[in-house]
Scaffold this motif. Structure first.
Motif, PDB file in Angstrom:
ATOM      1  N   THR A 117      -6.160   0.940  -7.797  1.00 29.94           N
ATOM      2  CA  THR A 117      -4.780   1.101  -7.320  1.00 29.94           C
ATOM      3  C   THR A 117      -4.398   2.579  -7.219  1.00 29.94           C
ATOM      4  OG1 THR A 117      -4.092   0.634  -9.600  1.00 29.94           O
ATOM      5  CG2 THR A 117      -3.989  -1.185  -8.037  1.00 29.94           C
ATOM      6  N   ALA A 149       0.815  -1.216   0.000  1.00 27.42           N
ATOM      7  CA  ALA A 149       0.000   0.000   0.000  1.00 27.42           C
ATOM      8  C   ALA A 149       0.846   1.263   0.000  1.00 27.42           C
ATOM      9  CB  ALA A 149      -0.942  -0.008   1.211  1.00 27.42           C
ATOM     10  N   GLN A 160      -5.066   0.162  -0.891  1.00 29.50           N
ATOM     11  CA  GLN A 160      -4.024   0.122  -1.906  1.00 29.50           C
ATOM     12  C   GLN A 160      -3.278   1.456  -1.997  1.00 29.50           C
ATOM     13  OE1 GLN A 160      -3.397  -2.927  -4.311  1.00 29.50           O
ATOM     14  NE2 GLN A 160      -3.907  -3.335  -2.187  1.00 29.50           N
TER      15      GLN A 160
END
Length: 627
Positions: free
Chosen positions: A220, A108, A170
């Motif tokens: 993402t 992350a 993420q």
């Protein structure tokens, strides 16, 4: 713009040879018909890595160079102050230690922001999750917001702020999307995304459902930028893999072939090749708290469903409009040029950014963007998988890029590392942008195989000496010798002392706070830009050219990039031994170009569009805690 058709054709041929043919059941002609991106075929989806096996690299103590290569003496650039700062009280949790599934390996991002407008950067750390937490069998790991105490320490204020996320996190992209003068936080997730609106009182409210940006599968590294010039920041969200939590891709499962579950002949987690990709999304800001998905109409929907990991809005062809970069894992990268008509033209292959020097796609993780040679053009650096060098793309003008990693001498040192977050920073304030990257593998088995690489890895730092990048040796006991599963990386002047510091979000570990302790006597200046009524209030998308010390530097206000992270929105310029600044030219996102006169150096100034320079930020005169 010149078109490199020869390079595209060569790249397609190399991809077929290196990766074992085209996608199963499809001919090259079929793929070209389905995905006619400037004549390039759809890349072959076989194998795991995009590079070929390299000779193992060990240090004198027979440690993999990724977890060794330390020297006893040398310049100390960074010290790890994670424990003393309070950040080490927080821990990232991402899946299980075995890393059976791809969702457990990505990690992350991290974001730097001044959420309470007190003039000091705070830190937001995204957390992962586990299968048990998603099913309700265990408590979810929390993200964390750390408040800067102005004394070298940070306090966890997550609960009060209401930004724990509690989903499989993420990335983080931070910007003032509603132009109210306060930074907001977008968190991308596996599952629904969150948009935390700043309430101006130290708390946030998740408005993602109302805003229409939740999506729902695997998002993402997002980026904010005003692509259509209406004065409101829009949001781009890449998609990675279309992941089914109930039928995860594993060895022997019906939804993935064995060839996609091995690395150098060893069984590993499956993907991303062989898995269905997730498309990208561009959300237009409607100005009323809602967003509209305009991916198809703007040409940014990623119909090939490449494996997107990170994105960045930034002007790469100097026409005053933000363009869009997307780093794709194991598939070609995207470069979308803003056409000024409310959309983008796909220049990915024509620009040279889609593939590396050999005409081959890379497993791109992070994007660093900056002018490393003082020619006013944005150069790019992508982190990639181990067994592959990391491409540095020189901007030749008109959005044409040339991979110069081998020319610069940085390709070979980067090969054993698996890179993630990256950034161009001027750590010694000499006026030349240096390069740093966070590293860490995805396969735990790397520690037991003779690959010359390791699971946990140290960062890489390259020093820019007049346009030539050189490796900075990791001195024992310093921050550059810190081993971890590095993922997200963000940089900024955390202590308002004119030194650029770095925060790394380590998967399955505590974060690393690299405090800049470099012993130089160079001068510097910082700029906090505030836009006018016709542009974004936080000036995301602005470009500044500063002339001092005999050359001109460029810096851009961005949100996103690195790996799924957001860095200091304030611009920082090292000045070397110069004690005066010759000129400052600000190109605001709304098109206004202003000449600004700074009253001094070694301070952080606020620059307001149309109103000039205010007094130095009071905190700039303080040094925080002792170094």
């Amino acid at each position: 713009m010149r078109f490199r058709l020869g390079k595209v054709e060569l790249g397609a041929a190399l991809l077929v040879l290196a990766l074992g043919g085209v996608a199963a059941g499809q001919s090259t002609a079929d793929q070209q018909a389905q995905h006619p991106s400037e004549g390039a075929q759809e890349p072959a989806r076989a194998g795991v890595n995009t590079g070929a096996p390299h000779e193992a690299m060990y240090d004198a103590d027979h440690r993999p160079i990724t977890a060794g290569g330390f020297v006893k003496d040398g310049p100390t650039v960074f010290m790890d102050i994670s424990a003393s700062s309070g950040l080490a009280k927080w821990h990232n949790t991402t899946g299980t230690p075995e890393k059976t599934y791809i969702i457990e390996t990505v990690g992350a991002g991290v974001g730097l922001l001044d959420y309470d407008n007190d003039g000091w950067l705070d830190i937001y750390l995204v957390n992962g999750a586990t299968y048990d937490s998603l099913s309700g069998k265990a408590a979810p790991p929390h993200a964390a917001l750390f408040h800067n105490n102005h004394d070298g320490t940070f306090t966890d204020v997550t609960e009060k702020a209401g930004v724990a996320n509690d989903r499989w996190g993420q990335g983080v992209a931070i910007a003032d999307y509603d132009n109210d003068g306060w930074p907001d936080i977008f968190v991308s997730n596996y599952g629904k995304n969150r948009l935390y609106h700043n309430n101006h009182d130290g708390t946030f409210t998740d408005v993602a459902e109302k805003a229409g940006v939740t999506l729902g599968n695997w998002s993402t590294g997002a980026t904010w930028g005003d692509y259509d010039g209406d004065g409101r920041l829009d949001l781009f969200v890449p998609g990675y893999v279309h992941y089914d939590i109930d039928e995860p891709p594993a060895q022997g499962s019906k939804n993935v072939n064995y060839q996609f579950c091995q690395f150098r002949g060893v069984k590993v987690m499956c993907g991303p090749r062989g898995l269905k990709g997730e498309q990208d999304h561009l959300f237009h800001n409607n100005g009323d708290g809602t967003f509209t998905d305009v991916s198809d109409s703007t040409g940014t929907s990623d119909k090939s469903a490449y494996y997107g990991l990170t994105s960045l809005f930034i002007d790469v062809n100097n026409d005053g409009k933000v363009d869009l970069l997307v780093a794709d894992d194991s598939t070609p990268n995207y470069l979308y040029l803003n056409n000024g008509k409310g959309g983008f033209d796909d220049a990915s292959f024509a620009s040279g950014f889609a593939l590396n020097e050999g005409g081959r796609e890379t497993a791109s993780m992070g994007i660093a963007a900056g002018d490393i040679t003082h020619n006013g053009r944005i150069d790019l650096y992508n982190t990639t998988f181990s067994d592959d060098y990391k491409p540095l793309y020189r901007n030749d003008g008109d959005a044409n890029f040339t991979d110069i990693s081998y020319q610069m001498g940085i390709a070979e040192p980067s090969v054993p590392f698996l890179g993630w977050g990256d950034a161009f920073i001027d750590y010694d304030n000499d006026g030349w942008l240096d390069l740093i990257e966070a590293n860490g593998h995805v396969y735990p088995v790397a520690d037991s195989e003779p690959w010359g690489t390791s699971f946990a890895q140290r960062p890489l730092l390259f020093h820019n000496k007049g346009g030539k990048l050189e490796v900075v040796a990791p001195v024992e006991g310093t921050g550059l010798a810190k081993i971890g599963l590095g993922r997200g990386l963000a940089y900024g002047d955390l202590f308002n002392d004119g030194k650029i510091d770095v925060v790394i979000n380590n998967m399955d570990g505590t974060p690393t706070l690299l405090r800049n302790v470099n012993k130089d006597t160079n001068h510097w200046v910082g700029l906090k830009l505030l836009g006018g009524p016709k542009g974004p209030h936080d000036a995301v998308g602005a470009t500044v050219y500063l002339k001092a010390n005999g050359f001109k530097q460029r810096a851009d206000v961005t949100s996103g990039g690195s790996f799924a992270s957001t860095s200091d929105p304030r611009l920082h310029f090292g000045l070397g031994q110069a004690t005066a600044i010759d000129s400052v030219e600000v190109h605001w996102p709304d098109g206004l170009v202003e000449q600004v006169k700074l009253p001094g150096v070694d301070a952080i100034y606020t620059v307001v569009e149309g109103s000039g320079v205010g007094k130095p930020i009071a905190a700039a005169a303080k040094a925080g805690s002792a170094r």
